[in-house]
Scaffold this motif. Structure first.
Motif, PDB file in Angstrom:
ATOM      1  N   LEU A 113       0.840  -1.047   0.049  1.00 26.39           N
ATOM      2  CA  LEU A 113      -0.089   0.045  -0.039  1.00 26.39           C
ATOM      3  C   LEU A 113       0.779   1.242   0.220  1.00 26.39           C
ATOM      4  N   LEU A 124       0.917   3.955  -3.019  1.00 27.37           N
ATOM      5  CA  LEU A 124       0.733   5.500  -2.805  1.00 27.37           C
ATOM      6  C   LEU A 124       2.015   6.244  -3.390  1.00 27.37           C
ATOM      7  N   GLU A 127       1.313   6.585  -7.049  1.00 26.92           N
ATOM      8  CA  GLU A 127       0.008   7.312  -7.485  1.00 26.92           C
ATOM      9  C   GLU A 127       0.132   8.709  -8.181  1.00 26.92           C
ATOM     10  N   THR A 157      -2.299  -0.623  -6.908  1.00 29.71           N
ATOM     11  CA  THR A 157      -2.232   0.740  -7.519  1.00 29.71           C
ATOM     12  C   THR A 157      -3.628   0.830  -8.487  1.00 29.71           C
ATOM     13  N   LEU A 183      -6.629   1.775  -6.199  1.00 25.36           N
ATOM     14  CA  LEU A 183      -6.628   2.604  -5.161  1.00 25.36           C
ATOM     15  C   LEU A 183      -7.855   3.735  -5.353  1.00 25.36           C
ATOM     16  N   LYS A 206     -10.300   4.069  -1.978  1.00 24.65           N
ATOM     17  CA  LYS A 206     -10.633   5.332  -1.225  1.00 24.65           C
ATOM     18  C   LYS A 206     -11.864   5.704  -1.200  1.00 24.65           C
ATOM     19  N   GLY A 265      -7.796  13.171   3.571  1.00 22.01           N
ATOM     20  CA  GLY A 265      -7.297  11.748   2.950  1.00 22.01           C
ATOM     21  C   GLY A 265      -6.860  11.869   1.874  1.00 22.01           C
ATOM     22  N   ASP A 266      -6.919  12.712   0.989  1.00 23.65           N
ATOM     23  CA  ASP A 266      -6.467  13.049  -0.549  1.00 23.65           C
ATOM     24  C   ASP A 266      -4.913  13.653  -0.105  1.00 23.65           C
ATOM     25  N   THR A 294      -2.398  11.020   1.465  1.00 28.66           N
ATOM     26  CA  THR A 294      -2.120  10.158   0.390  1.00 28.66           C
ATOM     27  C   THR A 294      -1.310  10.642  -0.649  1.00 28.66           C
ATOM     28  N   ASP A 295      -1.539  12.153  -0.877  1.00 33.02           N
ATOM     29  CA  ASP A 295      -0.512  12.802  -1.796  1.00 33.02           C
ATOM     30  C   ASP A 295       0.761  13.276  -1.302  1.00 33.02           C
ATOM     31  N   VAL A 320       2.326  11.178   1.038  1.00 37.87           N
ATOM     32  CA  VAL A 320       3.055   9.899   1.015  1.00 37.87           C
ATOM     33  C   VAL A 320       3.286   9.491  -0.158  1.00 37.87           C
ATOM     34  N   GLY A 321       2.974   9.844  -1.411  1.00 37.25           N
ATOM     35  CA  GLY A 321       3.449   9.591  -2.546  1.00 37.25           C
ATOM     36  C   GLY A 321       4.804  10.407  -3.120  1.00 37.25           C
TER      37      GLY A 321
END
Length: 345
Positions: A41, A45, A48, A170, A173, A177, A196-197, A200-201, A203-204
């Motif tokens: 996971l 991310l 993504e 991937t 995803l 979400k 959340g967005d 996750t952004d 993290v990417g």
């Protein structure tokens, strides 16, 4: 209280405790699988942002996914194709040089020199003690070597599982979400989805930043080690790249290994490598890392150290990797949820 009520309360309490023990035991038993899922996971991310980049350029989701996976797998295969033969050849040469060093009397001369310089430490009594210890613990050493080999095979199997799960996560995803956002009450869903967005952004972007730092270290290491005439430069540059993927302690650990191997090329080469990596770590800490990572996650330096140490202690390498974006997520929630709510009271 009546007896039957007490019995009922005791029974329900016992069942609750048993259920809790069962859940905890299941989590411990599934720790390896949970680690695989977490790593997959985390990598999904990290991939993504590349897919989102192509989607903003009018690529359909499926086409962006295919192009991204082809590019990443192709780059990985190309890297393996370019590095592995050279690294294997240089590793073989390293082993052969070590054998020749022993067979040609170099090890004996080094040992005699060491014995001459430190007669109180390197003497026959201590040598006999070490020999007896080795003879006594040889079965344990052999079993540990066998366990290490089994661990390597299990690690390769785990890598295959993580790759498969990464591709699946991937591809799915967005639906994952959306399903997670549906669990939040409708009145708070849009706010939760926005947070959340953002998480996750971050993290990417963090994954991309860490890979960028590792590439810089690997490329510069290959160039510098080749210039100073160090043996096995491609192998050592690969070590620098892969260890730099580990935050906080990866660069210094890889540097120590590289400097130690550089002693095969002579003390001057090792000293030059040590000076280079001391300088590079300062440049990485004060120039490269702030410029690259601040665009990904805004986390104070002290919190980075604490988060990486705590994550590494709890979950090993995976914990050290996810700790910094996890800390960034907590800071984001505090800034955008907790503090505004406190200001309204």
């Amino acid at each position: 209280m009546k007896i039957q009520n007490a019995f009922r309360v005791g029974l329900i309490g016992t069942l609750g405790v048993g259920l809790g023990v069962l859940i905890l035991t299941s989590i411990v038993s599934l720790a390896t699988i949970i680690t695989y899922i977490g790593a997959a996971l985390f990598l999904a991310l990290g991939i993504e942002p590349l897919i989102s980049f192509l989607e903003r350029r009018k690529f359909p989701r499926w086409a962006a996914l295919v192009v991204t996976l082809v590019v990443i797998i192709g780059a990985f295969v190309g890297l393996i194709w370019a590095i592995v033969p050279v690294a294997v050849g240089q590793a073989t040469q390293l082993v052969q040089n070590s054998i020749n060093w022993v067979n040609n009397g170099g090890a004996e001369k080094w040992f005699l020199s060491l014995q001459h310089q430190f007669p109180t430490i390197v003497n026959q009594q201590n040598i006999d003690a070490v020999t007896q210890w080795l003879q006594k613990n040889l079965p344990d050493i052999t079993s540990k070597v066998l366990q290490t080999g089994i661990g390597i095979v299990q690690g390769a199997f785990g890598v295959i599982i993580v790759v498969i799960l990464t591709i699946y996560f991937t591809a799915s995803l967005p639906s994952i979400k959306r399903a997670a956002y549906q669990l939040v009450p409708a009145s708070k869903r849009s706010r939760f989805a926005d947070l959340g967005d953002q998480i996750t952004d971050s993290v990417g972007k963090y994954v991309g930043g860490q890979v960028s730092l590792a590439l810089v270290n690997g490329v510069l290491s290959a160039i510098f080690l080749t210039i100073i005439g160090a043996k096995f430069p491609i192998l050592l540059a690969s070590i620098a790249f892969f260890f730099s993927l580990i935050p906080l302690v990866g660069t210094i650990t890889g540097s120590v290994i590289i400097v130690a191997v550089c002693f095969f090329s002579g003390p001057p080469t090792a000293i030059a490598a040590a000076i280079y990596y001391i300088v590079y770590m300062q440049v990485e800490a004060y120039v490269l890392s702030p410029r690259i990572m601040n665009r990904a996650v805004s986390v104070p330096g002290a919190l980075v150290v604490v988060a990486a140490l705590a994550g590494g202690t709890l979950l090993g390498i995976l914990g050290a990797l996810v700790a910094i974006p996890f800390a960034a997520a907590i800071l984001l929630i505090i800034k955008q949820v907790v503090i505004p709510r406190q200001n309204e009271l």
